[in-house]
Design a protein around this motif. Structure first.
Motif, PDB file in Angstrom:
ATOM      1  N   PRO A   6       0.844  -1.194   0.000  1.00  0.00           N
ATOM      2  CA  PRO A   6       0.000   0.000   0.000  1.00  0.00           C
ATOM      3  C   PRO A   6       0.880   1.245   0.000  1.00  0.00           C
ATOM      4  N   TYR A   7       0.338   2.348  -0.545  1.00  0.00           N
ATOM      5  CA  TYR A   7       1.137   3.569  -0.615  1.00  0.00           C
ATOM      6  C   TYR A   7       0.293   4.819  -0.390  1.00  0.00           C
ATOM      7  N   LEU A   8       0.981   5.872   0.023  1.00  0.00           N
ATOM      8  CA  LEU A   8       0.443   7.227   0.106  1.00  0.00           C
ATOM      9  C   LEU A   8       1.250   8.082  -0.861  1.00  0.00           C
ATOM     10  N   ASP A   9       0.566   8.778  -1.758  1.00  0.00           N
ATOM     11  CA  ASP A   9       1.237   9.576  -2.784  1.00  0.00           C
ATOM     12  C   ASP A   9       0.791  11.032  -2.648  1.00  0.00           C
ATOM     13  N   LEU A  10       1.762  11.913  -2.456  1.00  0.00           N
ATOM     14  CA  LEU A  10       1.503  13.353  -2.381  1.00  0.00           C
ATOM     15  C   LEU A  10       2.220  14.010  -3.553  1.00  0.00           C
ATOM     16  N   ARG A  11       1.514  14.824  -4.334  1.00  0.00           N
ATOM     17  CA  ARG A  11       2.183  15.471  -5.463  1.00  0.00           C
ATOM     18  C   ARG A  11       1.588  16.855  -5.747  1.00  0.00           C
ATOM     19  N   TYR A  12       2.411  17.643  -6.415  1.00  0.00           N
ATOM     20  CA  TYR A  12       2.023  18.983  -6.847  1.00  0.00           C
ATOM     21  C   TYR A  12       2.166  19.028  -8.367  1.00  0.00           C
ATOM     22  N   GLU A  13       1.104  19.440  -9.042  1.00  0.00           N
ATOM     23  CA  GLU A  13       1.090  19.537 -10.495  1.00  0.00           C
ATOM     24  C   GLU A  13       0.946  20.993 -10.889  1.00  0.00           C
ATOM     25  N   ARG A  14       1.701  21.434 -11.894  1.00  0.00           N
ATOM     26  CA  ARG A  14       1.598  22.824 -12.339  1.00  0.00           C
ATOM     27  C   ARG A  14       1.774  22.924 -13.849  1.00  0.00           C
ATOM     28  N   LYS A  15       0.844  23.622 -14.482  1.00  0.00           N
ATOM     29  CA  LYS A  15       1.011  23.982 -15.881  1.00  0.00           C
ATOM     30  C   LYS A  15       1.988  25.154 -15.944  1.00  0.00           C
ATOM     31  N   THR A  16       2.820  25.179 -16.974  1.00  0.00           N
ATOM     32  CA  THR A  16       3.868  26.184 -17.047  1.00  0.00           C
ATOM     33  C   THR A  16       3.842  26.884 -18.409  1.00  0.00           C
ATOM     34  N   GLY A  17       4.547  28.013 -18.472  1.00  0.00           N
ATOM     35  CA  GLY A  17       4.748  28.714 -19.735  1.00  0.00           C
ATOM     36  C   GLY A  17       3.447  29.110 -20.416  1.00  0.00           C
ATOM     37  N   GLU A  18       3.422  28.927 -21.729  1.00  0.00           N
ATOM     38  CA  GLU A  18       2.256  29.322 -22.515  1.00  0.00           C
ATOM     39  C   GLU A  18       1.027  28.488 -22.162  1.00  0.00           C
ATOM     40  N   THR A  19       1.232  27.224 -21.767  1.00  0.00           N
ATOM     41  CA  THR A  19       0.094  26.383 -21.361  1.00  0.00           C
ATOM     42  C   THR A  19      -0.590  26.958 -20.122  1.00  0.00           C
ATOM     43  N   ALA A  20       0.196  27.474 -19.175  1.00  0.00           N
ATOM     44  CA  ALA A  20      -0.377  28.124 -17.990  1.00  0.00           C
ATOM     45  C   ALA A  20      -1.126  29.394 -18.378  1.00  0.00           C
ATOM     46  N   ALA A  21      -0.583  30.140 -19.330  1.00  0.00           N
ATOM     47  CA  ALA A  21      -1.245  31.370 -19.784  1.00  0.00           C
ATOM     48  C   ALA A  21      -2.586  31.058 -20.456  1.00  0.00           C
ATOM     49  N   ILE A  22      -2.614  29.982 -21.242  1.00  0.00           N
ATOM     50  CA  ILE A  22      -3.872  29.565 -21.876  1.00  0.00           C
ATOM     51  C   ILE A  22      -4.901  29.185 -20.813  1.00  0.00           C
ATOM     52  N   ALA A  23      -4.475  28.413 -19.799  1.00  0.00           N
ATOM     53  CA  ALA A  23      -5.386  28.016 -18.723  1.00  0.00           C
ATOM     54  C   ALA A  23      -5.941  29.234 -17.998  1.00  0.00           C
ATOM     55  N   LYS A  24      -5.094  30.235 -17.758  1.00  0.00           N
ATOM     56  CA  LYS A  24      -5.542  31.452 -17.073  1.00  0.00           C
ATOM     57  C   LYS A  24      -6.592  32.174 -17.897  1.00  0.00           C
ATOM     58  N   ARG A  25      -6.359  32.281 -19.206  1.00  0.00           N
ATOM     59  CA  ARG A  25      -7.319  32.963 -20.086  1.00  0.00           C
ATOM     60  C   ARG A  25      -8.648  32.233 -20.119  1.00  0.00           C
ATOM     61  N   GLN A  26      -8.597  30.907 -19.978  1.00  0.00           N
ATOM     62  CA  GLN A  26      -9.828  30.111 -20.020  1.00  0.00           C
ATOM     63  C   GLN A  26     -10.479  29.964 -18.651  1.00  0.00           C
ATOM     64  N   GLY A  27      -9.888  30.601 -17.632  1.00  0.00           N
ATOM     65  CA  GLY A  27     -10.452  30.555 -16.295  1.00  0.00           C
ATOM     66  C   GLY A  27     -10.252  29.226 -15.592  1.00  0.00           C
ATOM     67  N   GLU A  28      -9.235  28.454 -16.014  1.00  0.00           N
ATOM     68  CA  GLU A  28      -8.971  27.149 -15.413  1.00  0.00           C
ATOM     69  C   GLU A  28      -7.805  27.236 -14.434  1.00  0.00           C
ATOM     70  N   ASP A  29      -7.752  26.262 -13.522  1.00  0.00           N
ATOM     71  CA  ASP A  29      -6.649  26.204 -12.557  1.00  0.00           C
ATOM     72  C   ASP A  29      -5.335  25.911 -13.268  1.00  0.00           C
ATOM     73  N   ARG A  30      -4.277  26.553 -12.795  1.00  0.00           N
ATOM     74  CA  ARG A  30      -2.949  26.307 -13.357  1.00  0.00           C
ATOM     75  C   ARG A  30      -2.152  25.313 -12.524  1.00  0.00           C
ATOM     76  N   ASP A  31      -2.607  25.013 -11.302  1.00  0.00           N
ATOM     77  CA  ASP A  31      -1.899  24.043 -10.481  1.00  0.00           C
ATOM     78  C   ASP A  31      -2.884  23.255  -9.634  1.00  0.00           C
ATOM     79  N   ALA A  32      -2.388  22.175  -9.044  1.00  0.00           N
ATOM     80  CA  ALA A  32      -3.226  21.310  -8.210  1.00  0.00           C
ATOM     81  C   ALA A  32      -2.341  20.544  -7.245  1.00  0.00           C
ATOM     82  N   SER A  33      -2.868  20.323  -6.044  1.00  0.00           N
ATOM     83  CA  SER A  33      -2.228  19.455  -5.056  1.00  0.00           C
ATOM     84  C   SER A  33      -3.075  18.193  -4.923  1.00  0.00           C
TER      85      SER A  33
END
Length: 214
Positions: free
Chosen positions: A177-204
């Motif tokens: 069995p395992y416990l997995d903790l991670r942080y995900e982040r969109k970067t660069g132009e992909t992050a800018a696109i997400a911001k324009r579309q009102g979407e989250d750029r990162d997630a825990s």
């Protein structure tokens, strides 16, 4: 990886990780499967991974590759990948899989999609034994794109980065069995696109799951 001999020097090793968890308030489920059939030099390699969020499959892919040992610690891999979600896309795959210095398990692959798009994925991880049964595994994964992929809201350059820590307890080499903790982040132009579309750029993300070798 566990090995089983079937005669004639043919072995196999498969790993399945499946977990349930939470990411920014959403219920998540995910799987990660890989393994191979073959000998020391030539292998048929199979992979699949995916994620469901709030009951919907958001990402799902399957790989089939020929893997050939080119040094003691590295395999050269060539084959195909098919994404079922978020869009149905086929890829040619070329990459390497092996052990980098400092015992970093490394996978690096280039992809050419059926639309002519070029991308790459790099993943590095390392097992650190706290005891004979308790193991932590830090990992890092990133995806790069040579061009914009507009139908997937992806911009050219480093598109996303994932850093995590898996802690598992091996009741045996085959079951943990395992416990997995991670942080995900969109970067660069992909992050800018997400911001324009009102979407989250990162997630825990927090996941609880099982790792099985067979």
């Amino acid at each position: 990886h566990a090995l089983k001999e079937h005669g004639g020097g043919i072995f196999h090793a498969f790993r399945l990780e499946a977990g349930l968890g939470q990411g920014d308030g959403e219920n998540l489920a995910e799987w990660d499967f890989d393994g191979w059939i073959g000998g020391d030099e030539h292998k048929l390699w199979i992979k699949s991974e995916g994620e469901r969020a709030a009951g919907e499959t958001e990402q799902a892919e399957a790989w089939l590759m020929y893997s050939r040992a080119i040094t003691t610690f590295w395999d050269l891999q060539v084959g195909a990948r098919h994404d079922f979600q978020p869009t149905s896309t086929a890829y040619l795959v070329l990459g390497i899989n092996g052990l980098a210095p400092f015992f970093l398990e490394t996978q690096a692959h280039l992809f050419l999609s059926d639309e002519g798009d070029v991308s790459a994925r790099l993943r590095m991880e390392k097992d650190v034994l706290l005891t004979q049964r308790l193991i932590i595994q830090p990992y890092l994964e990133g995806e790069l794109y040579a061009q914009d992929v507009r139908d997937r809201s992806i911009g050219a350059g480093l598109a996303d980065l994932e850093i995590g820590l898996q802690t598992r307890y091996e009741f045996s080499k085959r079951f943990a069995p395992y416990l997995d903790l991670r942080y995900e982040r969109k970067t660069g132009e992909t992050a800018a696109i997400a911001k324009r579309q009102g979407e989250d750029r990162d997630a825990s993300v927090v996941m609880l799951g099982l790792k099985v070798l067979f």
